[in-house]
Design an enzyme around this catalytic site. Structure first.
Site, mmCIF file in Angstrom:
data_model
loop_
_atom_site.group_PDB
_atom_site.id
_atom_site.type_symbol
_atom_site.label_atom_id
_atom_site.label_comp_id
_atom_site.label_asym_id
_atom_site.label_seq_id
_atom_site.Cartn_x
_atom_site.Cartn_y
_atom_site.Cartn_z
ATOM 1 N N ASP A 16 0.872 -1.000 0.065
ATOM 2 C CA ASP A 16 -0.089 -0.096 -0.154
ATOM 3 C C ASP A 16 0.954 1.162 0.030
ATOM 4 O O ASP A 16 1.848 1.595 0.937
ATOM 5 C CB ASP A 16 -0.806 -0.024 1.213
ATOM 6 C CG ASP A 16 -1.941 -1.140 1.338
ATOM 7 O OD1 ASP A 16 -2.270 -1.596 0.202
ATOM 8 O OD2 ASP A 16 -2.523 -1.470 2.326
ATOM 9 N N ASP A 135 -13.856 -3.643 -2.952
ATOM 10 C CA ASP A 135 -13.618 -3.285 -1.504
ATOM 11 C C ASP A 135 -15.126 -3.600 -0.852
ATOM 12 O O ASP A 135 -16.039 -2.629 -1.025
ATOM 13 C CB ASP A 135 -13.208 -1.843 -1.336
ATOM 14 C CG ASP A 135 -11.583 -1.806 -1.696
ATOM 15 O OD1 ASP A 135 -10.862 -3.025 -1.806
ATOM 16 O OD2 ASP A 135 -11.202 -0.801 -2.121
#
Length: 261
Positions: A16, A135
């Site tokens: 990330d 997500d």
């Protein structure tokens, strides 16, 4: 045991990225620095990772351009597939990322706004290059809009869409994506384990490979994800902070009879 598509199960470290550095927080909040991206990527390549995922955790919400220079630098030093996501809005964005060295591009927010974008991307670059990033978060059951009990979100999980996550994954597959990156926003960063029920539901709804993401925290979490239907397992902080190694995860899966590379 092989993955649902008959291939060895892949282990994918997720990097990330925030401002060119690797970070990891809980539910994309309270981010902490985990190291230099290119350095970590090279280490994972040497350690036996099957693939790397780069996700710009700020790009979709802040409108920042995708991290082309980071991709270029990494592609020069690592020789395993790179999946890149975050801030991908157009066919042109996919083109420049692939030219920079990405092998796959993950799309989320832009596809929610314009689903036909997935078909355009898959048609131009091939299904194998396009990943639908879902997500998903838990919502109260009984809703007509989200009958599965999971809702697709955008902008790093900050915005609900009212779209059923399982139905959205199935639609993405129908539109031509080659893979589903299924991330549990409830489990992300918690180290409490993957959302196995959600994995089973999506596995039953699609025939394309599914990457399990969100919640990995212990060696015991990976085998259940595969038996629930994952073709690949993705994790971040447990690898970045050396709580587990790629080799340990592969050894645990091999001991359970799961084919790994």
């Amino acid at each position: 045991m092989y993955s649902g598509n008959g291939l060895a199960v892949r282990v994918i470290p997720c990097l990330d990225v925030y401002c060119g550095r690797v970070v990891k927080g809980v539910n994309f909040k309270n981010l902490r620095d985990a190291g230099d991206l290119v350095e970590l990527a090279a280490a994972y390549d040497a350690e036996g990772a099957d693939e790397l995922a780069f996700l710009d955790v700020t790009a979709s919400s802040s409108g920042r351009a995708t991290m082309l220079e980071v991709v270029r630098c990494t592609a020069e030093q690592v020789f395993i597939p790179l999946m890149v996501g975050g801030g991908v809005r157009t066919v042109a964005d996919v083109d420049v990322l692939l030219r920079a060295g990405a092998d796959k591009v993950a799309v989320n927010t832009a596809a929610i706004a314009r689903p036909e974008l997935l078909a355009d991307m898959a048609g131009q670059f091939g299904s194998q290059c396009i990943v639908l990033s879902v997500d998903a978060r838990t919502v109260p059951t009984g809703s007509a809009r989200t009958p599965s009990g999971w809702e697709a979100t955008t902008h790093g999980g900050y915005r609900g869409t009212g779209i059923d996550a399982v139905e959205w994954a199935a639609r993405g597959a129908d539109l031509g994506v080659g893979e589903i990156l299924l991330n549990s926003m409830d489990a992300d960063g918690t180290k409490a384990g993957f959302d196995l029920a959600m994995l089973r539901a999506v596995r039953a709804a699609v025939t394309v490979p599914v990457i399990a993401s969100g919640g990995a925290g212990a060696i015991e979490h990976f085998v259940p994800a595969v038996t629930a239907g994952a073709d690949a397992v993705l994790a971040a902080s447990v690898f970045h902070f050396r709580e587990l190694t790629i080799g340990q995860v592969k050894d645990a899966m091999a001991a359970a009879g799961i084919a790994v590379r």
